[in-house]
Scaffold this motif. Sequence first.
Motif, PDB file in Angstrom:
ATOM      1  N   UNK A   1       1.027  -1.216  -0.151  1.00 65.25           N
ATOM      2  CA  UNK A   1       0.057   0.134   0.083  1.00 65.25           C
ATOM      3  C   UNK A   1       0.961   1.309   0.018  1.00 65.25           C
TER       4      UNK A   1
ATOM      5  N   UNK B   1      -4.151   0.341  -2.324  1.00 65.10           N
ATOM      6  CA  UNK B   1      -3.533  -1.002  -2.612  1.00 65.10           C
ATOM      7  C   UNK B   1      -2.773  -0.652  -3.955  1.00 65.10           C
TER       8      UNK B   1
ATOM      9  N   UNK C   1      -9.870 -13.497   3.087  1.00 63.09           N
ATOM     10  CA  UNK C   1     -11.360 -12.772   3.423  1.00 63.09           C
ATOM     11  C   UNK C   1     -11.687 -12.205   4.920  1.00 63.09           C
TER      12      UNK C   1
ATOM     13  N   UNK D   1      -4.861  -7.853   8.692  1.00 60.78           N
ATOM     14  CA  UNK D   1      -3.791  -7.509   8.011  1.00 60.78           C
ATOM     15  C   UNK D   1      -2.767  -7.164   9.322  1.00 60.78           C
TER      16      UNK D   1
ATOM     17  N   UNK E   1     -13.364  -5.691   3.171  1.00 61.01           N
ATOM     18  CA  UNK E   1     -12.815  -6.714   2.157  1.00 61.01           C
ATOM     19  C   UNK E   1     -13.851  -6.710   0.531  1.00 61.01           C
TER      20      UNK E   1
ATOM     21  N   UNK F   1     -10.241  -8.252  -1.751  1.00 66.34           N
ATOM     22  CA  UNK F   1      -9.345  -6.789  -1.720  1.00 66.34           C
ATOM     23  C   UNK F   1      -9.427  -6.070  -0.304  1.00 66.34           C
ATOM     24  N   UNK F   2      -8.599  -6.105   0.517  1.00 69.68           N
ATOM     25  CA  UNK F   2      -8.775  -5.255   1.677  1.00 69.68           C
ATOM     26  C   UNK F   2      -8.676  -3.677   1.319  1.00 69.68           C
ATOM     27  N   UNK F   3      -9.934  -3.075   1.515  1.00 62.35           N
ATOM     28  CA  UNK F   3      -9.813  -1.600   1.073  1.00 62.35           C
ATOM     29  C   UNK F   3     -10.129  -0.767   2.220  1.00 62.35           C
TER      30      UNK F   3
END
Lengths: 113, 115
Positions: A35, A45, A98, A102, B94, B102-104
């Motif tokens: 990122x 991202x 999912x 993080x 996600x 996609x982690x947003x």
Amino acid sequence: DAGITQSPRHKVTETGTPVTLRCHQTENHRYMYWYRQDPGHGLRLIHYSYGVKDTDKGEVSDGYSVSRSKTEDFLLTLESATSSQTSVYFCAISHTTDTGELFFGEGSRLTVL
Amino acid sequence: AQSVAQPEDQVNVAEGNPLTVKCTYSVSGNPYLFWYVQYPNRGLQFLLKYITGDNLVKGSYGFEAEFNKSQTSFHLKKPSALVSDSALYFCAVRLTSGGSYIPTFGRGTSLIVHP
């Protein structure tokens, strides 16, 4: 703390030079992300990886490439740095795509003059 | 379009008062929602997440978040703020894209707790 190290932590370079940032993890997590953080934009991202040699583009991938030849290492390369790529870059890892949270590295501050 | 939003750039609260940092989302399917905190010159740290189940999720440092499906919100709360809670807070979701999650992240909210 999760075992994630980013290098270098700080770098100043000139426009047009190549730059490689390294992310190294000791957690054996499958998913890795790069990122960039900029004021007013939050985190965006750049690229992500879902396994060795498996990568895909994120929202702001132009001007960046990545490689993952080993589970533990995820490299971000700026082929020809521009001033718009001045930013703080964060690597993150996750064991699932999912539901897993993080874990972030401490960041790499890049200044392109 | 799928997205996550934090409507406030900054939240100011007095120490000892309750705090709320807002997050709204727009996703298809079941939302997987997260809160992270970032202290100056550090990486983001995970606070809590909602995957399924109880709408009130408890996390680190006394924080909790309430999932509200009808309002598509996932607000971060704490009953009594501390000066040390001052930091940048990010909501994340996600999002699905081409079969991948996609982690947003939202743009972040700066929380300032005044003594």
